[in-house]
Write an enzyme that holds these catalytic residues in place. Structure first.
Site, PDB file in Angstrom:
ATOM      1  N   THR A   1     -12.492  37.995   6.960  1.00  0.00           N
ATOM      2  CA  THR A   1     -11.328  37.132   7.136  1.00  0.00           C
ATOM      3  C   THR A   1     -10.320  37.274   6.010  1.00  0.00           C
ATOM      4  OG1 THR A   1     -10.711  34.892   7.868  1.00  0.00           O
ATOM      5  CG2 THR A   1     -12.186  35.076   5.946  1.00  0.00           C
TER       6      THR A   1
ATOM      7  N   ARG B   1     -13.161  36.568  -0.718  1.00  0.00           N
ATOM      8  CA  ARG B   1     -12.238  37.357  -1.540  1.00  0.00           C
ATOM      9  C   ARG B   1     -12.965  38.250  -2.534  1.00  0.00           C
ATOM     10  NH1 ARG B   1      -6.865  33.711  -2.973  1.00  0.00           N
ATOM     11  NH2 ARG B   1      -7.075  32.153  -1.340  1.00  0.00           N
TER      12      ARG B   1
ATOM     13  N   ASP C   1     -10.597  27.604  11.765  1.00  0.00           N
ATOM     14  CA  ASP C   1     -10.194  28.920  12.249  1.00  0.00           C
ATOM     15  C   ASP C   1     -11.265  30.001  12.229  1.00  0.00           C
ATOM     16  OD1 ASP C   1     -10.129  28.819   9.479  1.00  0.00           O
ATOM     17  OD2 ASP C   1      -8.073  29.530   9.262  1.00  0.00           O
TER      18      ASP C   1
ATOM     19  N   GLU D   1     -13.964  30.713  -0.471  1.00  0.00           N
ATOM     20  CA  GLU D   1     -12.934  31.595  -1.018  1.00  0.00           C
ATOM     21  C   GLU D   1     -13.541  32.660  -1.934  1.00  0.00           C
ATOM     22  OE1 GLU D   1      -9.984  31.751  -0.060  1.00  0.00           O
ATOM     23  OE2 GLU D   1      -9.393  29.805   0.741  1.00  0.00           O
TER      24      GLU D   1
ATOM     25  N   GLU E   1      -1.510  36.187   8.796  1.00  0.00           N
ATOM     26  CA  GLU E   1      -2.131  36.075  10.121  1.00  0.00           C
ATOM     27  C   GLU E   1      -1.310  36.720  11.239  1.00  0.00           C
ATOM     28  OE1 GLU E   1      -4.030  33.496   7.374  1.00  0.00           O
ATOM     29  OE2 GLU E   1      -1.918  33.478   7.984  1.00  0.00           O
TER      30      GLU E   1
END
Length: 799
Positions: A592, A211, A344, A207, A505
């Site tokens: 992502t 991010r 994913d 993360e 998404e």
């Protein structure tokens, strides 16, 4: 070696009409909590042949936007967005004037305008900008500098003491793209004056990388290389490297920051998820490229080397991986396979690593293609009674690949757009059509169907917003009886899964599908979803909150506004409604977390070595004599006559080996250009095609042998060496031979002279698709056809 440049259009048409049928079924708690699945801490209307209806991926050229969303509804959304006592058009003033310049961000080439040329969509873009400003204003007033925000309580919290700039940095590039000067300057001042990573605490590696590091790198590029962001990204990433100090190089799930001291190794008893370990590569590779620090590249590549070894070693289901890994052993832990949480973005980054580094790492394209073939084979299901396509889960993994669960996370909805992106590699379908293979078209179709399914998970609820997880009722499998709550027959929503976290998404796939197909329906769906966010998630005193139960209207609220609402959801909606040349997909790759990073050609390493190592490793793992065609290759590219038995003891179908995607598209272009130059040098410019070969077998051709590639050698020889790496080291090689067939050229049936050509022929097929037919010399009824796509390698052996 035979290099075939074929243009047999009639044969291709025949293949598509008859033998060329796609058969997908023939081949080929430390990290997230259980409650919310989160980490604890222009118009182009391009038709797609054979794809069916609009829902199946065909944009209808004469399609007109539906009239279900009236101007009155638009006014209602405006009323919800802003204070009721403001003038009717005050929201346009809040969002700023529609003006093409000056741009706050730098893009190469620059867009003609920030706004759609169609007034309706420009206004809808502005509505998204206003929603961002409303969300940011609430955060900035009540929790500025905090990592997370609770908009109902008007409170923030940090991941570690002092915070890491999570909300601010995750929002930076959205501000830049929306031209929000005041908000951007406010955020930049805080980063410059208050952000300091010399602190102690534990953060999630994945993360924090996607991010914060990703957000800083995107802001660095879009700001015109503001060095503040690169320095901060380098500082933070250097501290995160401690997570890679494991016995294998596979990182721990978390990284411990050590204040002013240099990182030192530590132990984390928890497994790492496959997705988290393999979704830092884009950020670390780009950082290595910018700083020249090879350590970042090496850490990222070590992880991928482990994954590649597991795939080659048979520890996957034809490229599908279990969702947990042990950093101490480097092996998978458990068996479950899914494209939702923990799995994913592994598949997403296989494709995006390849695209980001200018297609210089074809190993990841090959691994992506293998995984997609397995997704088609094992994970696709259809609901009852309306046949919605969904991607299910395999709870027992490779142990029971036929036990498909009908559960699908909202997180899986990224895959619809990702499949289309993989097919066209960023170009609109209309521009890429000539290069699209049958498999590419299939991917676009499946992507369109999946995106439609994801939209329907919004459309069937009382609130018009999707739950976190759905189950699909299937005809022959387990499904819970209808509980009487009024859900559509195909989709079941269970009470514990009914929350909505403002996830991106589905709108991500709507954006990609619209950019790539030009189908305006995706825009309309996006506007409907955005309208329902405004209606149900916007708070009266500002900001947006997650929702506890989307099956009722109005849905109860949950006191959380995740950073991805600003970083991803609103950004993708803004781009969906905007012009096509704003962040073009052939020049930028979104990480992502929706941070656009530019395509670059690596200079710090030789990325082509990765592919050579992969192929050499494949040859080492599988001896040449044991190489065989996969079941996916046989079902997709081979057509056997009824009299031809692939299990015959007198011959083997595997004596003709096919590697369908051996060359990337860029490598095909490079090699084709080199072949054309060599033909011109050897035969003369404008030399005609020969009518007949000396043996009467070849018609309409040009040919030459290549003893020296001259100035092309530095680029061509590695491709030839890659072919040779599949064979035993003592193999004798003749010089390469180029054969160029004209549009109507052909090679007639013949038997090779083994004394002249040897017992092995290896060929690379370039140019247009072709069909090769092989017939048993003693049995005319025994034959098979092989579909040769451009970039294919074929090997005929043991003649």
């Amino acid at each position: 070696m035979l290099l075939v440049h074929s243009n047999k259009e009639d044969a291709v048409a025949k293949w598509r009409q008859s033998a060329g049928r796609y058969n997908a079924g023939a081949d080929a708690d430390a990290v997230r909590d259980g409650e919310n699945n989160e980490v604890i801490q222009h118009k182009t209307d391009a038709a797609i042949p054979g794809a069916g209806s609009r829902y199946h991926g065909v944009p209808v050229p004469d399609y007109q936007p539906p009239d279900t969303i009236e101007d009155e509804v638009d006014r209602e959304i405006e009323h919800e967005l802003f204070d009721h006592d403001k003038p009717k058009d005050a929201w346009k003033q809040d969002a700023g004037p529609i003006t093409p310049s000056p741009f706050l961000f730098h893009q190469t080439p620059p867009p003609a305008s920030l706004w759609s040329s169609e007034p309706l969509w420009a206004e809808r873009q502005q509505a998204v900008v206003a929603a961002f400003k409303d969300s940011w204003r609430s955060y900035a007033e009540h929790a500025f500098g905090q990592d997370e925000y609770h908009p109902i309580a008007h409170k923030g919290e940090t991941w570690i003491d002092g915070g890491i700039g999570l909300m601010i940095i995750d929002s930076l590039d959205t501000m830049l793209l929306m031209n929000l000067t005041d908000e951007y300057n406010q955020a930049r001042r805080w980063i410059e004056r208050d952000l300091d990573y010399s602190k102690t605490g534990q953060v999630n590696l994945f993360e924090t990388t996607i991010r914060v590091v990703g957000g800083l790198l995107s802001a660095y590029h879009l700001s015109g290389n503001d060095d503040l962001y690169l320095k901060k990204a380098d500082d933070l990433a250097s501290r995160l490297l401690v997570a890679f100090e494991t016995p294998t190089g596979l990182p721990w799930a978390n990284a411990k920051l050590f204040g002013t001291k240099l990182p030192s190794s530590y132990f984390d008893p928890n497994p790492t998820s496959t997705a988290e370990a393999t979704t830092v590569q884009m950020e670390f590779k780009y950082l290595a490229h910018l700083t020249g620090k090879k350590e970042y590249w090496d850490k990222a590549e070590t992880v991928m080397k482990i994954i590649t070894d597991r795939v080659k070693g048979g520890n996957s289901l034809e490229g599908l991986l279990p969702i947990l890994m042990n950093p101490q052993t480097g092996y998978f832990q458990g068996h479950e396979i899914r494209l939702g949480s923990r799995g994913d973005s592994y598949y997403e980054y296989l494709l995006k690593q390849y695209l980001q580094t200018a297609r210089t790492e074809p190993v990841y394209r090959a691994m992506y293609d293998q995984a997609v073939a397995a997704i088609k084979k094992y994970l696709i299901g259809y609901s009852h009674p309306n046949n919605l396509l969904f991607l299910g889960e395999l709870p027992y993994g490779a142990n029971q690949p036929d036990k498909l669960s009908n559960k699908m996370d909202h997180l899986v909805c990224f895959m619809g757009g990702n499949l289309a992106l993989g097919a066209t590699e960023g170009l609109p379908v209309s521009e890429a059509m000539a290069q699209l293979t049958r498999s590419d078209l299939e991917d676009v179709k499946i992507g369109a169907e999946l995106t439609r399914t994801c939209y329907e998970t919004y459309n069937v609820t009382a609130s018009g917003l999707a739950p976190e997880i759905v189950y699909f009722r299937v005809k022959d499998g387990y499904s819970k009886p209808d509980d009487g709550t009024g859900y559509q027959q195909d989709i079941e929503i269970r009470p514990n899964d009914a929350h909505n976290l403002l996830r991106p998404e589905t709108v991500e796939s709507l954006f990609l599908m619209y950019r790539l197909t030009g189908d305006r329906q995706y825009r309309e769906w996006g506007w409907k979803i955005f309208s329902n966010f405004v209606k149900h998630a916007r708070l009266p005193d500002g900001g947006y909150s997650a929702l506890n139960d989307v099956t009722v209207s109005p849905p109860p609220r949950r006191d959380k506004m995740d950073t991805f609402w600003l970083a991803e959801t609103l950004k993708y909606l803004y781009l969906l409604f905007g012009p096509q040349d704003l962040i073009p997909l052939d020049r930028y790759v979104f990480n992502t977390e929706a941070h656009p990073l530019p395509v670059f050609t690596p200079k710090i390493v030789d990325p082509g070595a990765n592919w050579s190592q992969y192929v050499r490793g494949l040859a080492t793992a599988t001896p040449y004599k044991d190489l065989c065609n996969s079941s996916t290759t046989l079902s997709t590219y081979f057509h056997l006559s009824p009299s031809c038995d692939e299990r015959s003891s007198t011959y083997s179908i595997h004596d003709f080996l096919l590697f369908p995607t051996f060359l990337s598209k860029d490598e095909q272009y490079l090699l084709l250009e080199a072949c054309n130059r060599k033909l011109k040098r050897s035969l003369g410019k404008g030399a005609p095609y020969e009518r007949g070969h000396f043996d009467g077998v070849i018609r309409g051709y040009k040919e030459c042998v290549v003893s020296d590639w001259q100035k092309d050698a530095v680029r061509v020889q590695p491709l030839i060496d890659r072919v040779k790496s599949l064979f035993p080291k003592d193999t004798h090689w003749d010089v390469p031979h180029i054969l160029d067939l004209s549009k109507h050229g052909e090679i007639l049936a013949h038997i090779d002279n083994v004394e002249y050509s040897g017992s092995i022929v290896a060929g690379l097929s370039l140019g247009s698709p072709a069909i090769m037919t092989l017939r048993h010399k003693d049995d005319a009824k025994c034959w098979f056809e092989v579909w040769l796509e451009p970039g294919s390698l074929y090997i005929q052996r043991y003649a």
